[in-house]
Write a protein that holds these residues in place. Sequence first.
Motif, PDB file in Angstrom:
ATOM      1  N   TYR A 351       0.832  -1.206   0.000  1.00 26.92           N
ATOM      2  CA  TYR A 351       0.000   0.000   0.000  1.00 26.92           C
ATOM      3  C   TYR A 351       0.867   1.256   0.000  1.00 26.92           C
ATOM      4  O   TYR A 351       0.584   2.218  -0.731  1.00 26.92           O
ATOM      5  CB  TYR A 351      -0.913  -0.022   1.224  1.00 26.92           C
ATOM      6  CG  TYR A 351      -1.870   1.141   1.304  1.00 26.92           C
ATOM      7  CD1 TYR A 351      -2.815   1.353   0.306  1.00 26.92           C
ATOM      8  CD2 TYR A 351      -1.830   2.025   2.382  1.00 26.92           C
ATOM      9  CE1 TYR A 351      -3.698   2.415   0.381  1.00 26.92           C
ATOM     10  CE2 TYR A 351      -2.716   3.086   2.460  1.00 26.92           C
ATOM     11  CZ  TYR A 351      -3.647   3.277   1.454  1.00 26.92           C
ATOM     12  OH  TYR A 351      -4.512   4.338   1.522  1.00 26.92           O
ATOM     13  N   GLU A 356      -0.795   4.642  -2.048  1.00 33.14           N
ATOM     14  CA  GLU A 356      -2.124   4.642  -1.436  1.00 33.14           C
ATOM     15  C   GLU A 356      -3.239   4.858  -2.458  1.00 33.14           C
ATOM     16  O   GLU A 356      -4.269   5.475  -2.165  1.00 33.14           O
ATOM     17  CB  GLU A 356      -2.195   5.689  -0.319  1.00 33.14           C
ATOM     18  CG  GLU A 356      -1.075   5.531   0.710  1.00 33.14           C
ATOM     19  CD  GLU A 356      -1.105   6.589   1.800  1.00 33.14           C
ATOM     20  OE1 GLU A 356      -2.010   7.437   1.773  1.00 33.14           O
ATOM     21  OE2 GLU A 356      -0.233   6.554   2.678  1.00 33.14           O
ATOM     22  N   THR A 357      -3.056   4.346  -3.662  1.00 32.55           N
ATOM     23  CA  THR A 357      -4.049   4.529  -4.732  1.00 32.55           C
ATOM     24  C   THR A 357      -4.519   3.177  -5.237  1.00 32.55           C
ATOM     25  O   THR A 357      -4.025   2.664  -6.241  1.00 32.55           O
ATOM     26  CB  THR A 357      -3.445   5.343  -5.892  1.00 32.55           C
ATOM     27  OG1 THR A 357      -2.238   4.699  -6.320  1.00 32.55           O
ATOM     28  CG2 THR A 357      -3.164   6.765  -5.472  1.00 32.55           C
ATOM     29  N   ASP A 359      -7.347   2.504  -6.637  1.00 33.88           N
ATOM     30  CA  ASP A 359      -8.075   2.596  -7.892  1.00 33.88           C
ATOM     31  C   ASP A 359      -7.163   2.797  -9.091  1.00 33.88           C
ATOM     32  O   ASP A 359      -7.624   2.764 -10.234  1.00 33.88           O
ATOM     33  CB  ASP A 359      -9.111   3.719  -7.822  1.00 33.88           C
ATOM     34  CG  ASP A 359      -8.478   5.072  -7.536  1.00 33.88           C
ATOM     35  OD1 ASP A 359      -7.350   5.085  -6.997  1.00 33.88           O
ATOM     36  OD2 ASP A 359      -9.099   6.110  -7.845  1.00 33.88           O
ATOM     37  N   LYS A 360      -5.884   3.007  -8.848  1.00 34.62           N
ATOM     38  CA  LYS A 360      -4.913   3.164  -9.931  1.00 34.62           C
ATOM     39  C   LYS A 360      -3.858   2.049  -9.895  1.00 34.62           C
ATOM     40  O   LYS A 360      -2.693   2.269 -10.224  1.00 34.62           O
ATOM     41  CB  LYS A 360      -4.222   4.531  -9.833  1.00 34.62           C
ATOM     42  CG  LYS A 360      -5.133   5.702 -10.179  1.00 34.62           C
ATOM     43  CD  LYS A 360      -5.475   5.705 -11.664  1.00 34.62           C
ATOM     44  CE  LYS A 360      -6.287   6.924 -12.060  1.00 34.62           C
ATOM     45  NZ  LYS A 360      -6.620   6.898 -13.505  1.00 34.62           N
ATOM     46  N   THR A 361      -4.268   0.866  -9.457  1.00 30.15           N
ATOM     47  CA  THR A 361      -3.327  -0.254  -9.330  1.00 30.15           C
ATOM     48  C   THR A 361      -4.002  -1.552  -9.745  1.00 30.15           C
ATOM     49  O   THR A 361      -5.171  -1.793  -9.418  1.00 30.15           O
ATOM     50  CB  THR A 361      -2.823  -0.402  -7.880  1.00 30.15           C
ATOM     51  OG1 THR A 361      -2.254   0.833  -7.449  1.00 30.15           O
ATOM     52  CG2 THR A 361      -1.773  -1.498  -7.778  1.00 30.15           C
ATOM     53  N   ARG A 385      -8.579  -1.570   3.162  1.00 26.54           N
ATOM     54  CA  ARG A 385      -9.509  -0.614   2.560  1.00 26.54           C
ATOM     55  C   ARG A 385     -10.799  -0.495   3.366  1.00 26.54           C
ATOM     56  O   ARG A 385     -11.344   0.609   3.537  1.00 26.54           O
ATOM     57  CB  ARG A 385      -9.814  -1.051   1.126  1.00 26.54           C
ATOM     58  CG  ARG A 385     -10.762  -0.122   0.391  1.00 26.54           C
ATOM     59  CD  ARG A 385     -10.197   1.270   0.257  1.00 26.54           C
ATOM     60  NE  ARG A 385     -11.170   2.187  -0.352  1.00 26.54           N
ATOM     61  CZ  ARG A 385     -11.336   3.446   0.025  1.00 26.54           C
ATOM     62  NH1 ARG A 385     -10.609   3.954   1.001  1.00 26.54           N
ATOM     63  NH2 ARG A 385     -12.229   4.201  -0.582  1.00 26.54           N
ATOM     64  N   ARG A 413     -15.499   3.307  -5.033  1.00 25.22           N
ATOM     65  CA  ARG A 413     -14.251   3.479  -5.766  1.00 25.22           C
ATOM     66  C   ARG A 413     -13.070   3.144  -4.851  1.00 25.22           C
ATOM     67  O   ARG A 413     -13.233   2.950  -3.657  1.00 25.22           O
ATOM     68  CB  ARG A 413     -14.112   4.915  -6.289  1.00 25.22           C
ATOM     69  CG  ARG A 413     -14.118   5.965  -5.193  1.00 25.22           C
ATOM     70  CD  ARG A 413     -13.850   7.351  -5.746  1.00 25.22           C
ATOM     71  NE  ARG A 413     -12.480   7.501  -6.199  1.00 25.22           N
ATOM     72  CZ  ARG A 413     -11.473   7.834  -5.387  1.00 25.22           C
ATOM     73  NH1 ARG A 413     -11.664   8.029  -4.094  1.00 25.22           N
ATOM     74  NH2 ARG A 413     -10.248   7.947  -5.870  1.00 25.22           N
ATOM     75  N   ASN A 414     -11.921   3.068  -5.491  1.00 24.02           N
ATOM     76  CA  ASN A 414     -10.656   2.878  -4.763  1.00 24.02           C
ATOM     77  C   ASN A 414     -10.580   1.536  -4.035  1.00 24.02           C
ATOM     78  O   ASN A 414     -10.005   1.439  -2.961  1.00 24.02           O
ATOM     79  CB  ASN A 414     -10.420   4.026  -3.772  1.00 24.02           C
ATOM     80  CG  ASN A 414      -8.926   4.221  -3.498  1.00 24.02           C
ATOM     81  OD1 ASN A 414      -8.081   3.895  -4.331  1.00 24.02           O
ATOM     82  ND2 ASN A 414      -8.593   4.758  -2.342  1.00 24.02           N
ATOM     83  N   ASP A 457      -1.811   3.476 -14.310  1.00 23.32           N
ATOM     84  CA  ASP A 457      -1.919   2.429 -13.296  1.00 23.32           C
ATOM     85  C   ASP A 457      -0.545   1.914 -12.882  1.00 23.32           C
ATOM     86  O   ASP A 457       0.392   1.871 -13.692  1.00 23.32           O
ATOM     87  CB  ASP A 457      -2.719   1.242 -13.820  1.00 23.32           C
ATOM     88  CG  ASP A 457      -4.206   1.485 -13.852  1.00 23.32           C
ATOM     89  OD1 ASP A 457      -4.647   2.512 -13.295  1.00 23.32           O
ATOM     90  OD2 ASP A 457      -4.935   0.654 -14.439  1.00 23.32           O
TER      91      ASP A 457
END
Length: 641
Positions: A351, A356-357, A359-361, A385, A413-414, A457
């Motif tokens: 993480y 800490e993203t 939603d972009k991984t 999460r 999201r996320n 991503d």
Amino acid sequence: MSDFLKHECGIAVVRLRKPLSYYQDKYGTPLWGLNKLFLLMEKQHNRGQDGIGIGCCKLDMPLGQPYIFRKRDATRDSMGSVFRGEMKKFNKLVRKGIIDPEVPSEVKNRFDFGGEVLMGHLRYGTSGQFDSGSCHPYLRRSNWPTRTLMVMGNFNMTNAGALNQKLIERGQHPVFGTDTQTVLEEMGFHLDEHHTNLYHEMRDQGIDGREIPKLISEQIDLHSIISESAEPWDGGYAISGVVGNGDMFVMRDPRGIRPCHVYQDDEVIAFASERVPLMTVFEVEKDQVEEMEPGSVTIVRRDGSQSTSSFHDPREHKPCSFERIYFSRGNDPVIYRERKAMGAALADQVYRSIGETFDKTVFSFIPNTAETAYYGLMDGLRLLRRQQVRASIMSACEEGLLTEEVLDNLIMRNWPRGEKAVHKDIKMRTFIAQEKGRAQLVSHVYDITYDLVNPGDALVALDDSIVRGTTLKESILKILARTNPRKIVVCSTAPQIRYPDCYGIDMSELGKFIAFQAAVNLLKRSGRRSVLDEVYDACKAELKKPGEERVNQVKRIYEGFTDDEISAEISRMVYPEDLEWSGEVDVMFQTIENLHACIKGPCGDWYFTGDYPTPGGFATVNLAYVKWFEGADGRSYDLPL
């Protein structure tokens, strides 16, 4: 596991407790035991693909009839070759009318593997020649059944050179190149000694020579023979053997480094390197399969009587942690839970690395053995999460700001997104022997799923261990980079492998470890090159000391560097020079503390910590450094004669 690594062998033993006629009547075949042996070996095929061997000892064979047999094979499909070959022989004898398959006495007398004591071995070679002659079981023949001995095992003896020297001093002529021969000859020597003493006593008492073999068979003290033979052994081992009269044994090293499990009922007593094959083959529950106690030997006499006792003083239990991380089959319930826990333990590190993203991984794994740990990683990330969402909801409620829009942003999201980004198509490594050839073709072993990674991503790939980093640099990172992520994170469920193994895993060359190479680079860049010379002198001094006084001088290579600093250097080293992609690579490892927290019970961790369980380990690590420093190749399991 992405790096090429050979490891422990596998053993399987089936001792029938009833006459063959019982199995014919109940199961419709006198070859029930051989069928079970095949299944135990097939369920452990992951443990050895260099070759296999099977052995059989028949009880109460009449004089003049053979009673002990073996078959070994080192071809590519050795398992199929051996069992298909033997069944073809059996079926041919049936077709010719030589054997009635429903008459157990005919099967026993005329088919080599129609006996009561059956043994099987799967070989992953860490020493010796890769041909059928180096496959187990090893057989020492005599025209006395009580001096005939067949032995097989999953082991490495760190002091094979010293053991060979002991044989030489007795006047024997050992064959160098494998410690299996050393073990066989040591046990054979003590078997001969006991046999000879009994024979002389009986002869001097005037006992009829025709009665002596039966009396020796009744009085031979297998426990004493095993205890005397094992006294000088330094290593990890699970060894099985059978004497020609039908007395058999299975023993496990005093520290429990190598695994061994046992199942028994009124029909059979069976042993295997792993628990699950016994559960599956005999259709029993987990609590019906027991782990052999370290330092114990189970002896089953030819008359069926059985005993389990200690042959060695107790030692601290240090089972190989790589069994939990990688080697053993993942459908063992305990190992499955532990591997998931190892993956979950990496969640915080991952993480932080991805910024800490969620939603972009994209989260994935390097197949196939890391899959279970990947499920644990995803569980750990989802838990993280959920905790974040809960805290945000509580805060929004307290401030009176909880709206539908806020809930959508917090919950919908996320969230961690798992995908199968990497595929392993074929097993080229089983037949590519040369390093250069393997390097040229390994990139075709892996492939990617296209269009999974969106612009911006990060891509996280979980591996169960990273030994040399060669496959990462030459293949995996190049493949992953084709998805064009902003960052690639490779995480290992095992800690940094810093030190050689000498108890069964084929990783004894210190200079091939990426963690060691990274520490050496850091020393040189920090102006501390002199440490390399100092450690070389210290290692040579250690090798001159008695075994019990040696310490690990190689630990000094890593002093002054944090785990994160070494991981950062590894990340730099594995970055392919010819890569057009310009993103960041982050290689991270499990902490030793988390490893111990995930594995329930004792845990051998010498390849990570350098804390070896036997004196031979300290000899190995110091010798490995000396050989690296001097530019010498080859295994470092033992001091030369």
